[in-house]
Design a protein around this motif. Structure first.
Motif, PDB file in Angstrom:
ATOM      1  N   GLU A 172       0.835  -1.204   0.000  1.00 22.47           N
ATOM      2  CA  GLU A 172       0.000   0.000   0.000  1.00 22.47           C
ATOM      3  C   GLU A 172       0.869   1.254   0.000  1.00 22.47           C
ATOM      4  O   GLU A 172       0.578   2.233  -0.710  1.00 22.47           O
ATOM      5  CB  GLU A 172      -0.923  -0.004   1.221  1.00 22.47           C
ATOM      6  CG  GLU A 172      -1.947  -1.130   1.239  1.00 22.47           C
ATOM      7  CD  GLU A 172      -3.098  -0.903   0.259  1.00 22.47           C
ATOM      8  OE1 GLU A 172      -3.086   0.100  -0.477  1.00 22.47           O
ATOM      9  OE2 GLU A 172      -4.016  -1.750   0.237  1.00 22.47           O
ATOM     10  N   ASN A 207      -1.177  -3.904  -6.772  1.00 19.65           N
ATOM     11  CA  ASN A 207      -2.567  -4.274  -6.509  1.00 19.65           C
ATOM     12  C   ASN A 207      -2.813  -5.755  -6.797  1.00 19.65           C
ATOM     13  O   ASN A 207      -3.569  -6.427  -6.082  1.00 19.65           O
ATOM     14  CB  ASN A 207      -3.509  -3.412  -7.357  1.00 19.65           C
ATOM     15  CG  ASN A 207      -3.798  -2.068  -6.713  1.00 19.65           C
ATOM     16  OD1 ASN A 207      -3.976  -1.969  -5.507  1.00 19.65           O
ATOM     17  ND2 ASN A 207      -3.848  -1.019  -7.521  1.00 19.65           N
ATOM     18  N   ILE A 210      -1.511  -7.754  -3.965  1.00 18.48           N
ATOM     19  CA  ILE A 210      -2.449  -7.684  -2.843  1.00 18.48           C
ATOM     20  C   ILE A 210      -3.598  -8.664  -3.080  1.00 18.48           C
ATOM     21  O   ILE A 210      -3.997  -9.420  -2.175  1.00 18.48           O
ATOM     22  CB  ILE A 210      -2.974  -6.252  -2.668  1.00 18.48           C
ATOM     23  CG1 ILE A 210      -1.850  -5.325  -2.218  1.00 18.48           C
ATOM     24  CG2 ILE A 210      -4.130  -6.218  -1.660  1.00 18.48           C
ATOM     25  CD1 ILE A 210      -2.219  -3.851  -2.207  1.00 18.48           C
TER      26      ILE A 210
END
Length: 559
Positions: A172, A207, A210
């Motif tokens: 992040e 992303n 993740i």
């Protein structure tokens, strides 16, 4: 005695000089002017080393994982305990803790004061992937006390789940850094440097990592809400142009920039490893339709085994070893397809757990193809590949995949089926297969496949068969089995994801057992490296039966 006296006088003289120079600090004399310190380090050079060492980490972690999931042959031992030992992981540990992590931290210390947010963001993404993979392989590892110098000379291992959460935080942070924009971008981004929007692609990669992490940990910390949020944003890897991969070059010497698989098979005395027989069989023998990737993935050096003896090819005298379940013909070289010269002859690998001596088959066994190793497309010429001094095929210009668009689709297929994530699992599955095939074809174009490239009809027929297998499945477990099988086939060249998938799902089912009647315990974690255990007083070796926090299957559930 004279020498001792001379050195004493010299030391006294130096002390007098130092004392006389009021502006000279002792620390300055202790610095080696030729060594790289934070003050004199060049940001792009340090960043470049992070990229190069990250490639070493990707390659080594994959190499250690693939034999257990029947991609490469497990031939160091018929028992799981003997395939690897603690020394096997010393290099991987060194690359992570002595090269990548300290240099990534140095990049951060140099980049953040200068506003070089792209450098900082990428360094955080790399650190996150490295720590997640260390957890995937070893469970608890040093994190908070790692690389703190003399302050923590014997760093304690952190809880594996806590490390994963911290790594998600790093991803992040990396995204936030990259979104700030920066006039300074790394001179040599070896993953996305040749694209028009490298920073945007790194954000999509983060992303996607993740998303991947939340699927892997779905029985612990994984969240369908997080995955749906990423899906809604559209800011993740969806096309092969956005794939996170290390790109190898064609240089042969000083330095050798080619794919390490290419070096192994095409520029030495012969391949040092075997591909697993069952993995080869999955591509041409298991389905009614031949897998369109087969000629891109594998190259056959010798397509006729009829003139071999039992010593060179130990299963030539029988159609298959009798102890495999249902007599499945995993000894692919001896399959009877009629004409031994036709296309299925020569997929010459090695069975899982076959630790017999190595026969004189270096120039006969199947080797890496044009994808991902930059080798040769299999055009039926069936000749030894190392005779051209490293110029055959694509010359080693291959790739090391980290997370590709096809992988994301496979993860989404699993998440939609088992986690309630938005979307149709079958649609994700078929898109993953199609993108995997497209990727192999695109990379394989470097060796000009010509008329032997698969037609669109062949590709469509293969995908239709996958769809029919999924539709015929009678339960979600059977449907997940289809997804995991196709994911395994799409992961050629990347073993960590396959190793993770197998430990947390025990799928795909029906993987070949070892040649031993007493194989021992399948490793749910790898041995801690010997250097870590022997040099850190706070470290103790663990049993390979220990399980990572996201591995919730019962003990003994995997073989």
């Amino acid at each position: 005695m004279k020498n001792i006296f001379k050195f004493a006088l010299l030391g006294l003289a130096l002390l007098m000089v130092v004392s006389a120079c009021e502006n000279t600090e002792l620390e300055e004399l202790l610095d080696n002017p030729n060594s790289v310190t934070p003050e004199n380090a060049e940001l792009d050079l340090v960043f470049n080393n992070v990229m190069l060492q990250f490639e070493n980490f990707i390659d080594e972690s994959s190499d250690e994982s693939m034999p257990y999931v029947r991609m490469m042959a497990m031939s160091a031992g018929a028992q799981y305990d003997n395939q690897d030992n603690p020394v096997s992981f010393d290099f991987l540990w060194e690359v992570a803790y002595a090269r990548i992590i300290p240099d990534a931290d140095l990049v951060l210390s140099l980049a953040e004061p200068r506003g070089a947010t792209a450098h900082a963001g990428i360094a955080k993404i790399v650190k996150a992937y490295v720590f997640m993979t260390l957890v995937d392989l070893f469970g608890d590892v040093p994190f908070t006390e790692a690389n703190k110098g003399v302050e923590f000379q014997n760093p304690l291992a952190d809880d594996d789940e806590a490390i994963y959460l911290a790594a998600l935080g790093l991803l992040e942070e990396g995204i936030a850094d990259l979104e700030k924009g920066s006039d300074a971008y790394p001179d040599n981004d070896l993953f996305y440097g040749k694209t028009s929007t490298p920073a945007a692609n790194w954000i999509k990669a983060a992303n996607s990592l993740i998303l991947r992490a939340h699927v892997i940990t779905k029985q612990a910390i994984g969240s369908a809400t997080v995955i749906n949020g990423i899906l809604a944003s559209g800011n993740y890897i969806q096309d092969m142009s956005e794939d996170m991969q290390f790109n190898y070059g064609a240089n042969r010497l000083n330095p050798d920039s080619r794919h390490p698989y290419y070096e192994d098979a095409y520029d030495n005395d012969g391949p040092g490893v075997y591909i697993n027989n069952q993995y080869l069989w999955f591509f041409f023998g298991e389905k009614d339709v031949e897998d369109p990737r087969i000629r891109y993935y594998f190259y056959r050096q010798d397509c006729d085994e009829t003139d071999e003896d039992q010593f060179t090819l130990d299963c030539v005298a029988s159609p298959y070893p009798l102890h495999w379940p249902q007599g499945l013909p995993f000894c692919t070289a001896s399959l009877d397809f009629g004409d031994p010269q036709q296309e299925y002859g020569g997929y010459w690998g090695r069975d899982h757990g076959n630790d017999d001596g190595i026969p004189p088959d270096d120039f006969k066994r199947a080797v890496y193809g044009v994808y991902p190793a930059g080798g040769k497309f299999d055009n039926d010429d069936c000749s030894a590949v190392n005779t051209s001094m490293g110029t055959a095929g694509a010359g080693g210009v291959g790739l090391a995949p980290v997370i590709l668009s096809s992988y994301v689709q496979f993860y989404l297929a699993e998440a939609a089926l088992t986690m309630g994530v938005d979307g149709d699992p079958l649609a994700y599955l078929l898109e993953g297969v199609r993108q995997s095939i497209d990727k192999a074809i695109a990379v394989g174009a470097a060796d000009n496949p010509g008329d032997l490239a698969p037609s669109q009809e062949q590709i469509d027929d293969y995908i239709a068969e996958v769809e029919s297998l999924y539709m015929a499945a009678g339960s979600d477990e059977e449907r997940l089995d289809v997804i995991m099988k196709e994911f395994l086939l799409g992961l050629w060249g990347q073993g960590v994801d396959a190793f993770n998938n197998y430990r947390r799902t025990a799928l795909p089912s029906g993987l070949q057992p070892t040649r031993s009647a007493t194989p021992g315990n399948f490793p749910r974690v790898m041995y801690y490296p010997s250097d870590y255990v022997n040099l850190n007083i706070n470290a103790q070796q663990h049993a390979i039966t220990e399980q990572v926090f996201w591995d919730k299957l019962p003990a003994g559930a995997i073989q």
